[in-house]
Scaffold this active site. Sequence first.
Site, PDB file in Angstrom:
ATOM      1  N   ARG A 244      -5.147  -1.409   9.626  1.00  0.00           N
ATOM      2  CA  ARG A 244      -5.791  -2.607   9.103  1.00  0.00           C
ATOM      3  C   ARG A 244      -6.320  -2.347   7.710  1.00  0.00           C
ATOM      4  O   ARG A 244      -6.803  -1.239   7.414  1.00  0.00           O
ATOM      5  CB  ARG A 244      -6.971  -3.040   9.991  1.00  0.00           C
ATOM      6  N   GLU A 273      -5.114  -9.359   1.666  1.00  0.00           N
ATOM      7  CA  GLU A 273      -3.781  -9.788   2.109  1.00  0.00           C
ATOM      8  C   GLU A 273      -3.764 -11.304   2.090  1.00  0.00           C
ATOM      9  O   GLU A 273      -4.773 -11.915   2.439  1.00  0.00           O
ATOM     10  CB  GLU A 273      -3.483  -9.284   3.525  1.00  0.00           C
ATOM     11  N   HIS A 291       2.707  -5.345   5.328  1.00  0.00           N
ATOM     12  CA  HIS A 291       2.249  -5.482   6.718  1.00  0.00           C
ATOM     13  C   HIS A 291       3.449  -5.709   7.663  1.00  0.00           C
ATOM     14  O   HIS A 291       3.557  -6.740   8.331  1.00  0.00           O
ATOM     15  CB  HIS A 291       1.233  -6.635   6.823  1.00  0.00           C
TER      16      HIS A 291
HETATM   17  O1  LIG Z   1      -1.744  -5.923  15.021  1.00  0.00           O
HETATM   18  C1  LIG Z   1      -0.511  -5.924  14.971  1.00  0.00           C
HETATM   19  O2  LIG Z   1       0.190  -6.029  15.994  1.00  0.00           O
HETATM   20  C2  LIG Z   1       0.170  -5.722  13.660  1.00  0.00           C
HETATM   21  O3  LIG Z   1      -0.736  -5.752  12.618  1.00  0.00           O
HETATM   22  C3  LIG Z   1       1.344  -6.658  13.447  1.00  0.00           C
HETATM   23  O4  LIG Z   1       1.020  -7.861  12.832  1.00  0.00           O
HETATM   24  P1  LIG Z   1       2.174  -8.967  12.672  1.00  0.00           P
HETATM   25  O5  LIG Z   1       2.507  -9.452  14.042  1.00  0.00           O
HETATM   26  O6  LIG Z   1       1.572 -10.050  11.835  1.00  0.00           O
HETATM   27  O7  LIG Z   1       3.340  -8.320  12.019  1.00  0.00           O
END
Ligand SMILES: O=C(O)[C@H](O)COP(=O)(O)O
Length: 319
Positions: A244, A273, A291
């Site tokens: 994160r 972000e 991400h």
């Molecule tokens: O917490 C999560 O599972 C990840 O950060 C993935 O995030 P995303 O589904 O937006 O790619």
Amino acid sequence: MKILANDGISKAGITLLENAGFEVITTKVAQEQIINYINTHQVAVLLVRSATKVRKDVIDACPSLKIIGRGGVGMDNIDVDYAISKDIQVINTPASSSNSVAELVFAHLFSGVRFLYDSNRNMPLEGDTRFNDLKKAYANGIELRGKTIGIIGFGRIGQSVAKMALGLGMKVIASDNFVGKAAIKVDFYNDQFINVEIFTEPIEDLLKHSDFVTLHVPAQKDYIIGAKEFSIMKDGVGIINCSRGGIINEVELIEALDNNKVLFAGLDVFEDEPTPAVQVLMHPQISMTPHIGAATLEAQERISVELAEQIITLLKHEI
Ligand SMILES: O=C(O)[C@H](O)COP(=O)(O)O
């Protein structure tokens, strides 16, 4: 019964849900329109990834919601306790993406130790004579084998990272406020495996002894890594964050990169972000991805199936 998968969902999960009698809507509804959409279509299940926010306002304004599902791990975009207090079930898929996130950690790590993040930007065009200069500039690569990786946060993803690291011949140090030890099964092609038991250690020891540090913790109010922690680390350490944003102080990271305390950083998540700070974007020693830790075909398929199976179990008497 209607399911709105607002941040998308893989076909495998849609098929399971449709076969069970649900209608799955994959239209992307803008955040500002979501309350209106849910009420107009009487949506019973709202599925999100990290983009759609499910805060108190949405929960209060949408009495048709029975389930909020997070396709993924982090629940920081959902007011979970509030939803539960309103008798809405909240589910996620904690195991489905661990392998993919761990592989992205190593993508950044390999990029870091062989300067791929920089060489990709600098390869010469026709007529440019810097090829041999670049060879020299990138001549001091290092191997991962024999090096120590420090894993902060030793849950499912941290343990997947440990498994891969052990397979590469790395040493592992782990730190976690809740997990005391874990048995890591390292498997090889020919169905042979070894079990390695890893006991977690205080974070100061991890910072002091690791050649690379990788973070695998949920969103936090405070930074975990800043100037004080960088000062404890080895000179030339590499740091990876695929968990994160907001847990590494980016201003202090840039200082540590500029004075060569940190050799490189691999970041999949950012304090800001979806648009990271320009100082991060422009920094020549940072390998970046937007991400995408869980963004593989395999992880998204597993996630969709895990979500579908939970929804079918929870609502089977109401379809
Ligand atoms: O917490 C999560 O599972 C990840 O950060 C993935 O995030 P995303 O589904 O937006 O790619």
